[in-house]
Design an enzyme around this catalytic site. Structure first.
Site, PDB file in Angstrom:
ATOM      1  N   GLY A   1      -0.085 -42.549  51.850  1.00 46.40           N
ATOM      2  CA  GLY A   1       0.826 -42.386  50.718  1.00 46.40           C
ATOM      3  C   GLY A   1       2.230 -42.013  51.152  1.00 46.40           C
ATOM      4  O   GLY A   1       3.207 -42.636  50.746  1.00 46.40           O
TER       5      GLY A   1
ATOM      6  N   GLU B   1       4.795 -33.821  49.248  1.00 47.98           N
ATOM      7  CA  GLU B   1       5.487 -33.848  50.547  1.00 47.98           C
ATOM      8  C   GLU B   1       6.547 -32.755  50.610  1.00 47.98           C
ATOM      9  O   GLU B   1       6.725 -32.109  51.638  1.00 47.98           O
ATOM     10  CB  GLU B   1       6.111 -35.218  50.815  1.00 47.98           C
TER      11      GLU B   1
HETATM   12  N1  TRP Z   1       0.132 -35.577  55.962  1.00 43.55           N
HETATM   13  C1  TRP Z   1       0.300 -36.675  55.044  1.00 43.55           C
HETATM   14  C2  TRP Z   1       0.185 -36.101  53.652  1.00 43.55           C
HETATM   15  O1  TRP Z   1      -0.818 -35.610  53.256  1.00 43.55           O
HETATM   16  C3  TRP Z   1      -0.656 -37.804  55.159  1.00 43.55           C
HETATM   17  C4  TRP Z   1      -0.918 -38.461  56.461  1.00 43.55           C
HETATM   18  C5  TRP Z   1      -1.739 -38.076  57.433  1.00 43.55           C
HETATM   19  C6  TRP Z   1      -0.484 -39.716  56.875  1.00 43.55           C
HETATM   20  N2  TRP Z   1      -1.861 -39.002  58.402  1.00 43.55           N
HETATM   21  C7  TRP Z   1      -1.109 -40.030  58.086  1.00 43.55           C
HETATM   22  C8  TRP Z   1       0.373 -40.626  56.318  1.00 43.55           C
HETATM   23  C9  TRP Z   1      -0.947 -41.241  58.717  1.00 43.55           C
HETATM   24  C10 TRP Z   1       0.550 -41.853  56.969  1.00 43.55           C
HETATM   25  C11 TRP Z   1      -0.107 -42.157  58.144  1.00 43.55           C
HETATM   26  O2  TRP Z   1       1.094 -36.067  52.913  1.00 43.55           O
HETATM   27 ZN    ZN Z   2      -0.357 -33.678  52.592  1.00 45.38          ZN
END
Ligand code: TRP
Ligand code: ZN
Length: 884
Positions: free
Chosen positions: A268, A305
């Site tokens: 996302g 975010e």
């Molecule tokens: N940390 C991000 C969120 O929860 C999501 C995420 C984790 C992510 N790994 C990823 C997004 C790899 C893109 C690709 O908002």
């Molecule tokens: Zn997150």
């Protein structure tokens, strides 16, 4: 890669890094195929590490072009470099610098991890372990560094150059058509939060003054020509920044905050410090190209975010086992934000629908794992509904148990104590144990035990004693590797509903915590309420106070009373869902039960008729939720074994059609009355009216297909917004025939230049519950709107098909064969997306024997494919593993 050959990483093996990296100076010269990355690391031995240990840096598909220690060349025998690893065998036992030069090819990067290009825009994705695809590094979240990043690129190709933090310099490269920008981020961060963006982008911009008086320049960057679709995201950003100040006392901490939308993205969005990168699906919005649902998702994800800036970035995770520390907490925060901005009960209902559909089904199958897993082979496979959504439920329960003020005090303590650190769940819980004075060790089992608990409840009224006794028991089925479960701490919010509403609750039981809250922390308990003037109906788990299944034997008539009389909106909705679920489970299980189903349809129609007339107008968003029956997958999960999707589908259709036809005139009147008189606005009230109107349309289409088709065509023609037009398309897909095909074709012509809208068009077709759908999906793969290289396209068409209960689970197994074939093909270019798609098989064990054997055979074929990625191999292996 065979899953068996991959090392298992265990929580209990955690040890601190032997080395720390205080500073990272990156100098990156962007080029479509030959990007040069020069990284200068300021290293020192970690006092908490092993003295004299070698320095082993992570890499992934890297090639080393130069290496210097304190500016000097290193002799050959002193280091070794592979694509996976850079080792200094005997590094100096003091501070030193290491200059590492690598060259990477962003255009060839189809995995969308590390540095890649999306529609000519350079961008990065480093969580969880993508930074090692850019440069050799200690790629673990407990190594935190201050970054300074110089970016250089051709002026024409990448006029915009962004990285984390504040921009400290910019200029031209003399004598070349190139320019540069230097970014400095004063906040130490792990490598997974590094980001850069380079490209020709448009933007919208706005100043924001924080509660503590500093000015922040906010910007949302989008592909050229799309700036007029960035306004909603900016509006959401401003509102969630205010909310975090007001509700958690959290201010933003840099001079700029940038959001960038890209069209190729695995998930996302990503919370990179000061430079959030988004799947454009979750940024771009205007009434013609986004639905009400999209507006709501954008609001939630922008907030999610942004909220990570404190819960994730300022306080990060010690290791990836602690992922829920940032994700569960941040989901909880974004859910609360949306609840405050919109309707709290409606938000809760839709979150619980999602939780049950995604997390309960995960917990019931072979991929079940605790909110904090204890071991993994591929961390990217643990960004799951369990870590995210169940993780958020755990925070919600904590807040219910200790109370709002104590919860806020605990959060304040957490922010004060853990700011700037890489923390653990234990660090987090200690803050709340301290502010509440409670022992949270039993509560902590929520992090360690997988599986959805069941509460078995029953009540007795004693007319002579004027008392009501409630018996509650809990149990949790075994999950992979966890046979016996210890009792959970279950907050059960409740009421006793009498003729004139809630009865006062009087009890001397110690399980009664406070107003309307019983805490079930034993295998079972019994609680007696006194001075109960009349036989009550128990209303349990109000607001869905715990993520559990509830078994409580109430008669339909009692549930219908709760639907009309409960003071808790969630349980009003739940009561009707329970009536419908029970009937559908009965009919879906025995592929018979038609009479019982008709009787229930009569009861439901009767209840809904009065509700639609008297109450729906005052709260259309809630009414839309009431009108929406439980999904077919929910019924399958409730049945739990020997599932026959065809029978469930038939029962679901029959019930909907019966309600649709018996409420026909009321639904038509509603559809007409809710016709908007004014131009489209995305606010929750207007969206609620559209939601109710479109629920009505769907029921009409099932109840009287001709009427429905007529209405849908008219609504499409008149529609001034995508919400109504897409609902018209969806209603039309329920009615086979030429008119449907014409509308499908017309929709494609209308939105020919809108990839994100065509995704919805692809998905609507992939969800058609007819045997011809597989052929249709294969045909659509050849359509110019589809591409196997874009994750959004794959999720829409193939993911949509895999969510089509009857067609994915075709009795001939062709649905499994098709999805498996795509998984294997996709694995060569994008393992993350392939492995998520393979997750569609997660419920295979509950199927009837014929389908079960076919699904298992396909999974086994995937598992045996040579050269699988670790991602896909891990899912295949766990999906096939013996249960228990
Ligand atoms: N940390 C991000 C969120 O929860 C999501 C995420 C984790 C992510 N790994 C990823 C997004 C790899 C893109 C690709 O908002
Ligand atoms: Zn997150």
């Amino acid at each position: 890669m065979r899953a068996e050959d991959t090392p298992l990483i265990r929580l209990e093996d955690y040890r601190p890094s032997d080395w720390l990296i205080d500073t990272v100076d990156l100098d990156i010269s962007l080029h479509p195929t030959k990007t040069r990355v020069r990284s200068l690391l300021g290293l020192r031995p970690n006092p908490a590490g092993r003295p004299g240990a070698p320095l082993v840096l992570d890499g992934d598909e890297l090639s080393l072009s130069a290496l210097r220690l304190d500016g000097l060349l290193i002799e050959d025998g002193a280091y070794s470099a592979t694509s996976q690893k850079l080792t200094l065998h005997a590094p100096p036992r003091r501070r030193f610098t290491l200059m590492i030069e690598t060259e990477v090819d962003p255009s060839a990067n189809t995995k969308l991890m590390g540095l890649y290009r999306s529609s000519r825009v350079y961008c990065t994705q480093c969580e969880a372990d993508g930074f090692r695809r850019i440069s050799y590094f200690l790629d673990r979240p407990d190594v935190m560094s201050v970054y300074t990043v110089r970016l250089e690129a051709a002026k024409l190709e990448a006029p915009v150059l962004l990285s984390n933090g504040n921009r400290v310099a910019a200029g031209e490269v003399p004598g070349e058509d190139r320019h540069f920008a230097v970014w400095h981020d004063p906040h130490p961060k792990p490598a997974y939060l590094f980001a850069l963006v380079g490209g020709a982008l448009d933007h919208v911009r706005q100043n924001y003054v924080t509660a503590d008086g500093s000015t922040v320049e906010l910007a949302v960057y989008v592909e050229p020509g799309k700036a007029d679709r960035a306004g909603w995201a900016m509006d959401c950003l401003v509102r969630c920044m205010r909310w975090d100040e007001r509700v958690y006392g959290r201010n933003y901490d840099l001079d700029v905050f940038n959001v960038v939308a890209v069209s190729d993205f695995n998930m996302g969005a990503m919370e990179n410090k000061g430079l959030n990168i988004f799947n454009d699906k979750y940024v771009l919005a205007d009434p013609q190209a986004a639905t009400d649902g999209d507006y709501a998702s954008i609001e939630a994800i922008i907030a999610h975010e942004y909220f990570h800036n404190w819960t994730g970035n300022r306080i990060t995770c010690r290791d990836w086992f602690q992922l829920c520390l940032k994700e569960g907490l941040t989901v909880f925060r974004d859910q609360e934000f949306s609840s405050d901005e919109r309707s709290r009960p409606v938000k809760r209902i839709s979150d619980v629908r999602t939780l049950r559909a995604t997390q309960f089904s995960e917990d019931a199958g072979p991929l079940a794992h605790p909110v904090r897993p204890r071991a993994y082979k591929e961390i990217n496979n643990f960004y799951t509904p369990t870590v995210y959504e169940k993780g958020a439920e755990v925070i919600r329960m904590l807040k219910i148990l200790i109370g709002e003020d104590t919860f806020r005090a605990g959060m304040d303590l957490f922010f004060a104590r853990c700011d700037g650190t890489a923390a653990t769940i234990e660090d987090f819980l200690a803050c709340f144990a301290e502010t509440s004075g409670m022992d949270l060790s039993q509560f902590a089992r929520w992090y360690d035990q997988a599986g959805t608990p069941t509460i078995i409840a029953s009540g007795r009224y004693d007319a002579d004693a004027r008392s009501y006794t409630l018996d509650l028991a809990q149990s949790t089925a075994p999950t992979p590797g966890q046979r016996d479960k210890q009792p959970f701490v279950l907050p059960v919010a409740l009421g006793l509903v009498g003729q004139a509403g809630d009865l006062p609750l009087k009890t001397s039981s110690t399980a009664y915590a406070s107003d309307g809250l019983v805490v079930l922390d034993q295998p079972s308990l019994s609680i007696t309420f006194s001075d109960v003037a009349e036989p009550p109906i128990p209303s349990l788990l109000r607001g869905f106070s715990a993520p559990v299944k509830l078994e409580l034997d109430l008669a339909d008539a009692e549930l219908l009373r709760l639907f009309s009389a409960d003071s808790d909106s969630f349980n009003r909705w739940q009561a009707l869902q329970t009536v419908a679920t029970r009937a559908l489970v009965g009919a879906g299980r025995f592929a018979a039960g038609c009479n019982a189903l008709l009787a229930t349809a009569g009861e439901l129609s009767h209840a809904l008729r009065g509700f639609l007339r008297d109450q729906a107008p005052a709260d259309p968003a809630f009414a839309a939720q009431v009108l929406r029956l439980p999904g077919q997958a929910d019924i399958a999960r409730e049945i739990g074994r020997d599932v026959d999707p065809t029978a469930i589908h038939a029962a679901h259709r029959a019930l909907s059609a019966e309600i649709g036809s018996s409420l026909g005139p009321d639904l038509l009147a509603l559809h007409e009355a809710l016709n908007a008189q004014t131009a489209y606005r995305p606010d929750a009230t207007s969206a609620g009216r559209r939601a109710l109107r479109n629920e009505a349309l769907g029921l009409i289409a099932l109840g009287s297909p001709e009427e429905g088709a007529r209405l849908a065509q008219a609504q499409f023609a008149a529609g001034d917004n995508l919400t109504d037009r897409l609902a018209a398309l969806a209603a039309m897909t329920l009615v086979p025939g030429d008119a449907r095909e014409e509308l499908i074709a017309r929709f494609a012509r209308t939105y020919a230049t809108e990839p994100l809208v065509l995704d919805k068009w692809l998905m609507a077709q992939a969800l058609i519950a007819e045997p011809g759908t597989l052929e249709r999906v294969r045909r659509l793969m050849q359509h110019p709107a589809f591409s196997l290289s874009n994750p959004n396209r794959i999720r829409a068409l193939i993911g949509g098909f895999a969510a089509n209960l009857t067609q994915f689970n075709r009795p001939d197994g062709e649905g499994y064969a098709f999805v498996a074939e795509i998984v294997v093909a996709l694995d060569r270019t994008n393992p993350q997306v392939a492995s998520r798609l393979l997750g569609s098989f997660k419920s295979w064990r509950m199927l009837e024997p014929g389908r079960k054997a076919l699904a298992e055979a396909r999974l086994a074929m995937v598992a045996q494919t040579p050269n699988l990625s670790r991602d896909v191999a891990d899912i295949a292996e766990r999906a096939l593993a013996r249960q228990g």
